[in-house]
Design an enzyme around this catalytic site. Structure first.
Site: not given
Ligand code: ACO
Length: 324
Positions: A114, A251, A281
């Protein structure tokens, strides 16, 4: 007088197929509401069958060339950031070169996930400032839909396909931060974080393309900590303060990460370019897509200070400061 790399054209291309969040609801245990509130994403584009990363890159490149009033052979080179190239080799950049009908110059890919577009722009900027080249096409192009695990709700709802491009041209500057063009870059990687975000296949391991794996909440924490820091570092190098920033072009991974970074920089959201709702993304394509969309809307004025920042697999992260 010194040489500066100035953006003289932007362009982008998004595949025709638009997929709303609701599309995932009958396939996975997820909801439009969860995706919107946790990420800010509402929809994304997916490439058609047979539509490749270089196909997207060629269309974005043509749009940027048109905007700059240039022909392909006016370019000295192409630097293309991608983690989803058409083939293991040759570089997708060479396919864009051929597709444009460009008969001279060089073309190569940069892979920093990214953060790829920031790394590619820093490379092109260095080549321009050192006098090696006068005009470079810098592209971010991705087809992340090809490396999704469609059974993993924690990743497959986040990503989209697309391409953005900018033309960087050498112009003379005075050598201070009133110059137009790229004023400073700040790049970092730390390979010990590999397991936070990676693709579980590759040429010398499985012999397959693999699928994306991410520990999203851990990446989130690194993003919030590292993005404001790298933006501040690039601004320091440019001799500018956050108060002098007109636009943050981040980003587009997650609206919550973007807001937290803007807040840490003391920037109101009116100064932030947002495309995450419509594009998802798109990895290395997200910054040039956002630049092109905002440029197309006439939002940047000559002399505006822009900051771009990104973090992705590696981890790799970085920032660039430029004057429009
Ligand atoms: N729908 C419903 N529930 C979901 C989903 C979904 N699509 N995805 C995850 N959950 C659930 C999880 O299973 C978890 O459930 P649990 O509490 O029962 O275990 C709950 O939601 C919370 O999960 P988290 O991972 O803690 O949620 P978070 O608020 O952190 O959001 C996300 C997840 C959106 C992925 C976030 O962490 C994020 O944006 N991370 C960074 C991503 C990023 O910037 N990546 C870098 C660039 S990508 C690259 O380089 C290729």
């Amino acid at each position: 007088m010194i040489r500066r790399a100035v953006i003289t054209g932007t362009g982008h291309y998004l595949p025709e197929r638009v997929v709303e969040n609701s599309w995932f609801e009958d396939k996975l245990d997820t909801s439009d509401e969860w995706i919107r509130t946790r990420t800010g994403i509402e929809r994304r584009h997916f490439a058609a069958e047979g539509e490749t990363t270089s196909d997207l890159g060629i269309r974005a490149a043509r749009a940027a060339l048109d905007k700059a009033g240039l022909q392909p052979d006016d370019l000295d080179g192409i630097v293309l950031a991608t983690s989803t190239p058409d083939f293991t080799f040759p570089a997708a950049a060479t396919m864009v070169q051929a597709g444009l009908g460009m008969t001279r110059g060089f073309a190569f890919d940069v892979q920093a996930v990214c953060a790829g577009f920031v790394f590619a722009m820093a490379n092109a900027d260095a080549m321009i400032r050192s006098g090696q080249v006068d005009r470079v096409l810098v592209i971010g192009a991705e087809t992340f839909s090809r490396i999704m695990d469609w059974t993993d709700r924690t990743t497959c709802v986040l990503f989209g396909d697309g391409a953005g491009a900018v033309i960087l041209e050498a112009q003379e500057g005075k050598g201070d931060n009133s110059d137009r063009g790229i004023l400073a870059c700040d790049l970092h990687s730390d390979g010990k974080y590999r397991d936070l975000l990676y693709v579980d296949g590759g040429v010398s391991t499985t012999g397959t393309a693999g699928q994306l794996r991410m520990q999203g909440n851990l990446v989130f924490r690194h993003a919030v900590e590292k993005l404001a820091k790298t933006a501040h570092a690039a601004l320091d190098k440019a001799g500018l303060t956050p108060g002098e920033v007109d636009w943050l072009v981040p980003h587009q991974a997650n609206l919550r990460i973007i807001s937290a970074t803007a807040q840490k920089m003391g920037l109101p959201m009116e100064k932030v370019v947002l495309t995450v709702a419509d594009h998802g993304n798109t990895s290395a394509a997200s910054i040039p897509l956002a630049l092109s969309v905002a440029d197309g809307e006439g939002r940047f004025k000559p002399g505006d200070v822009l900051v771009t920042e990104a973090i992705g697999g590696g981890l790799s992260w970085g920032s660039a400061v430029l004057r429009w």
